[in-house]
Design an enzyme around this catalytic site. Structure first.
Site, mmCIF file in Angstrom:
data_model
loop_
_atom_site.group_PDB
_atom_site.id
_atom_site.type_symbol
_atom_site.label_atom_id
_atom_site.label_comp_id
_atom_site.label_asym_id
_atom_site.label_seq_id
_atom_site.Cartn_x
_atom_site.Cartn_y
_atom_site.Cartn_z
ATOM 1 N N GLY A 17 0.832 -1.207 0.000
ATOM 2 C CA GLY A 17 0.000 0.000 0.000
ATOM 3 C C GLY A 17 0.866 1.256 0.000
ATOM 4 N N HIS A 18 1.910 1.274 0.845
ATOM 5 C CA HIS A 18 2.815 2.429 0.864
ATOM 6 C C HIS A 18 3.534 2.558 -0.483
ATOM 7 C CE1 HIS A 18 2.820 1.393 5.300
ATOM 8 N NE2 HIS A 18 2.529 2.666 5.340
ATOM 9 N N GLN A 66 -6.632 5.454 0.729
ATOM 10 C CA GLN A 66 -8.078 5.393 0.949
ATOM 11 C C GLN A 66 -8.437 4.604 2.196
ATOM 12 O OE1 GLN A 66 -9.968 3.009 -2.055
ATOM 13 N NE2 GLN A 66 -12.010 3.201 -1.160
#
Ligand code: PAF
Length: 293
Positions: free
Chosen positions: A33-34, A145
């Site tokens: 995600g990062h 998100q």
């Protein structure tokens, strides 16, 4: 890539960067995600700065700060591979020296959902992010998100305090079975990890019902509940429908998009997930338009 723990050295190096600067703020334990935030930042800017700081002010006493995964060496390698130009790794004493006494509070959007469960959490988040904005001076800052309320709270703070930064919101990155990437996933047992895929299934079920014309809030929430209730290891904390811009609870649906959020416990680990309805809006442009900018 330059790495420094010193605030003054970082500020000098930051000043020497030319063009548009994108920033990604992290607490380390970097996952895919990062990497997605970093890759968007790299694509859209001339330079990328990143920070790695496990912010003690956003942990409550009952939340174990010392248990937070710390993987500095591999995080720095990931930053380097992602094309980051400059990394700040400050110590808590540098960020909050003796005598530090300022807190930044965003009133309304930080109250419901996570704010209700973690009373001082968002004060800790926005206080550190305000400091990081001042230190890094980004043109664009990238957030995920998955922590949708965090983005809305930061956006409000940036507007209220006139930070000239665009807040870009990148879609949640998922494992192959749909589980949202999160640093908390490492705390799941193998059985809980398998069971946790139910969250994505529940969001998809609500999204499918919405697309087929189900616009009664209670029915959409029931659609989520039904899927999660079938998983014995999952214990629902909350399921909520909110206006993505204001985070006001939705009692009656209009034709405007809504944010469906859920928090579910698997043993001692509480996982979060969310999606915009309709599901077609869960892309960078619409997420940024509705939750960021
Ligand atoms: O999302 C996070 O990792 C943190 O809340 C942030 C934005 C880096 C602030 O400490």
């Amino acid at each position: 890539m330059r790495v420094t723990g010193s605030l003054s050295e970082f500020q000098e190096l930051r000043q020497a960067l030319n063009g548009r600067v994108g920033a990604v703020y992290t607490m380390g334990a970097l996952h895919v995600g990062h990497l997605s935030l970093l890759s968007h930042a790299r694509e859209e800017n001339d330079a990328v700065v990143a920070t790695l700081f496990v912010n003690p002010k956003q942990f409550a006493r009952n939340e174990d700060l010392s248990r937070y995964p710390r993987t500095l060496e591999s995080d720095l390698q990931k930053f380097e591979r992602a094309g980051v130009d400059l990394v700040l790794t400050p110590s808590p004493e540098m960020m909050y020296p003796p005598g530090f006494q300022t807190r930044v509070d965003v009133k309304i959007v930080s109250q419901g959902l996570e704010g209700e469960r973690r009373p001082d959490h968002f004060t800790g988040v926005v206080t550190v992010v305000a400091k990081l904005f001042n230190l890094t001076h980004p043109d664009r800052a990238y957030f995920g998100q998955k922590d949708a309320q965090q983005v809305v709270v930061i956006r409000q703070m940036a507007r209220d305090l006139n930070f000239p930064v665009e807040i870009i919101v990148c879609p949640t990155v998922r494992e192959t079975d749909g589980l949202a990437m999160s640093s908390r996933n490492v705390f799941l047992t193998p059985e809980q990890r398998q069971a946790a895929a139910v969250l994505y299934g529940a969001l998809q079920a609500a999204g499918g019902a919405y697309d087929q014309g189900e616009h009664v809030p209670a029915h959409l929430i029931e659609a989520v509940q039904d899927v999660i209730a079938a998983e014995p290891l999952a214990e629902i904390d909350y399921i909520a429908l909110n206006d993505p811009r204001t985070l006001s609870p939705i009692h009656q649906m209009t034709n405007l998009p809504v944010l469906l959020s859920l928090s579910v416990r698997f043993g001692a680990t509480r996982l979060l997930d969310n999606c915009l309805l309709p599901l077609s809006l869960n892309n960078l442009i619409d997420l940024t338009r509705l939750l960021g900018v």
